[in-house]
Design an enzyme around this catalytic site. Sequence first.
Site, PDB file in Angstrom:
ATOM      1  N   GLU A   1       0.593  -2.587  -2.544  1.00  0.00           N
ATOM      2  CA  GLU A   1       0.486  -1.467  -1.607  1.00  0.00           C
ATOM      3  C   GLU A   1       1.161  -0.229  -2.174  1.00  0.00           C
ATOM      4  O   GLU A   1       0.646   0.884  -2.064  1.00  0.00           O
ATOM      5  CB  GLU A   1       1.097  -1.853  -0.256  1.00  0.00           C
ATOM      6  CG  GLU A   1       0.671  -0.952   0.896  1.00  0.00           C
ATOM      7  CD  GLU A   1       1.478   0.325   1.026  1.00  0.00           C
ATOM      8  OE1 GLU A   1       1.039   1.228   1.742  1.00  0.00           O
ATOM      9  OE2 GLU A   1       2.556   0.430   0.418  1.00  0.00           O
TER      10      GLU A   1
ATOM     11  N   ASP B   1       5.420  -6.166  -1.999  1.00  0.00           N
ATOM     12  CA  ASP B   1       5.919  -5.368  -3.128  1.00  0.00           C
ATOM     13  C   ASP B   1       6.773  -4.209  -2.615  1.00  0.00           C
ATOM     14  O   ASP B   1       6.686  -3.835  -1.442  1.00  0.00           O
ATOM     15  CB  ASP B   1       4.769  -4.837  -4.006  1.00  0.00           C
ATOM     16  CG  ASP B   1       3.848  -3.852  -3.282  1.00  0.00           C
ATOM     17  OD1 ASP B   1       3.577  -4.047  -2.083  1.00  0.00           O
ATOM     18  OD2 ASP B   1       3.409  -2.868  -3.921  1.00  0.00           O
TER      19      ASP B   1
HETATM   20  N1  BES Z   1       5.031   2.066   4.706  1.00  0.00           N
HETATM   21  C1  BES Z   1       4.448   3.094   3.913  1.00  0.00           C
HETATM   22  C2  BES Z   1       3.438   3.947   4.655  1.00  0.00           C
HETATM   23  C3  BES Z   1       4.021   4.751   5.792  1.00  0.00           C
HETATM   24  C4  BES Z   1       5.081   5.587   5.574  1.00  0.00           C
HETATM   25  C5  BES Z   1       3.464   4.652   7.028  1.00  0.00           C
HETATM   26  C6  BES Z   1       5.603   6.311   6.615  1.00  0.00           C
HETATM   27  C7  BES Z   1       3.951   5.379   8.066  1.00  0.00           C
HETATM   28  C8  BES Z   1       5.051   6.205   7.858  1.00  0.00           C
HETATM   29  C9  BES Z   1       3.755   2.498   2.704  1.00  0.00           C
HETATM   30  O1  BES Z   1       4.463   1.444   2.137  1.00  0.00           O
HETATM   31  C10 BES Z   1       3.657   3.563   1.644  1.00  0.00           C
HETATM   32  O2  BES Z   1       4.654   4.028   1.196  1.00  0.00           O
HETATM   33  N2  BES Z   1       2.443   3.922   1.259  1.00  0.00           N
HETATM   34  C11 BES Z   1       2.208   4.816   0.173  1.00  0.00           C
HETATM   35  C12 BES Z   1       0.765   4.649  -0.218  1.00  0.00           C
HETATM   36  C13 BES Z   1       0.387   5.206  -1.540  1.00  0.00           C
HETATM   37  C14 BES Z   1       1.152   4.591  -2.666  1.00  0.00           C
HETATM   38  C15 BES Z   1      -1.087   5.066  -1.748  1.00  0.00           C
HETATM   39  C16 BES Z   1       2.504   6.249   0.557  1.00  0.00           C
HETATM   40  O3  BES Z   1       2.296   6.659   1.711  1.00  0.00           O
HETATM   41  O4  BES Z   1       2.976   6.985  -0.302  1.00  0.00           O
HETATM   42 ZN    ZN Z   2       6.105   2.373   0.944  1.00  0.00          ZN
END
Ligand code: BES
Ligand code: ZN
Length: 455
Positions: free
Chosen positions: A153, A88
């Site tokens: 996610e 997603d």
């Molecule tokens: N890929 C990201 C997480 C991430 C961002 C890891 C930068 C390391 C560095 C992931 O897809 C994401 O955006 N996660 C969300 C989670 C939330 C919706 C619970 C986030 O971090 O905002």
């Molecule tokens: Zn993300």
Amino acid sequence: MDQVIDFINVNRDRYIEELKQYLAIPSISALPQHAADVRRAAEWTADALRTAGIPDVRLVETPGNPVVYGEWLGAPGRPTILFYGHYDVQPVDPLDLWITPPFDATVRDGEIYARGAADDKGQVFMHIKAVEAHMKKAGALPLNMKFFIEGEEEVGSVHLDEFIRAHKPLLAADVVVISDSTMFDRGIPSICYGLRGLVYFQIDVRGTKTDLHSGSFGGAVANPALVLAQILAQMKDRGGRVKIPGFYDDVRPLSEEERAEWRKLPFHETRYRKELGAPRLFGERGYSTLERVWARPTFEVNGLLSGFTGEGAKTVLPAVAMAKVSMRLVPDQHPDRIAELFEAYVKKVCPATVELKVTRMHGGKPWMTEFDNKYVRAAGRAIQKGFGQAPVFNREGGSIPVVSTFQEELGLPSVLFGVGLPDENAHAPNEKLDLGNFHNGIISSAYLYQEIAAV
Ligand code: BES
Ligand code: ZN
């Protein structure tokens, strides 16, 4: 192994053409009108795994979007990787800021531009192609692999904890491999050993039944926009410290050792500031920029809405005001506990002149691991081979809610090997992925399976 790597080199351009198709599917999990696209992306992911030589792939339903599950268990006695990723993507607004359309992947200057290019379809696809190269050239993988690719996610993986608890034998493995993070910098591959957690809220404030003439009523009632601003202004002090009582109680202090390691990293603060276009950096006093982002919690306003924002002027008292806010958490803060503290504090600082509604949304726990384990060392060797350079070890400010669940429910360590770059505009207009890193990432992934097979 040489044949596997040759195959990857020869097929470099084909991978890009295939990735474009994957990126063309607008699998935005936050928007209900894209539900069919989200499912199409799940099916596309499953087909890509089958094409790569994994016959045993299916969609497993959840109360939300399906999980793509696949397995190849043809290496008895060898370790099993549980590969996790997400198909997603984030919404694309504001659309007019995209140079080329978000779902029409376009290559410019060695980077592929599209929503999901880095976060996370490009990085998921990189592993699928590494698997394909092994299957095509060796007829087998060097170890067992399970594929667990989800579609929620970006909306907090709300159904995943339950899914994992209900499917423990299915997901049993030795180590989780994830590519959903960034490298430290261009030319500096890294392995991530810590993520922040998250707790997200919407705050609604109502002042009156309807909007009012600001001349006839201004001065007689509270203005919800102003009240909301006053509430938000009480969340942080001028030194960047969060004022919610108890907020820092469970924060694990940064060790001197870790701080010393981070000071050795090639971080260029002025360049960082200029790239962000910020007149000055700002954060909690007493900590460096990397420390603030990787190891300190924060409170942030994600969005604000109230009153008249069109062209010209309109003399009006808005009836309502709304804010989306969130807190990034670090070990050992717990989202539930922080949520309670936050709600209590908002209620306390909100005056009786308005009606207040506080709604909790998604979140996730922080995660951190010892990085000196055999799997991380194996990943280090694989990255060295794929990128010609040893990785640095870093934490990240972002969140991947399921990583702590893998640890707690399945007892599994995770290796986070990301090939995105910090300036690749994840969640923003013009998201992109460097194609050199994509290619080296496929090679590193191919080596990673071989290295983990031998631990
Ligand atoms: N890929 C990201 C997480 C991430 C961002 C890891 C930068 C390391 C560095 C992931 O897809 C994401 O955006 N996660 C969300 C989670 C939330 C919706 C619970 C986030 O971090 O905002
Ligand atoms: Zn993300």
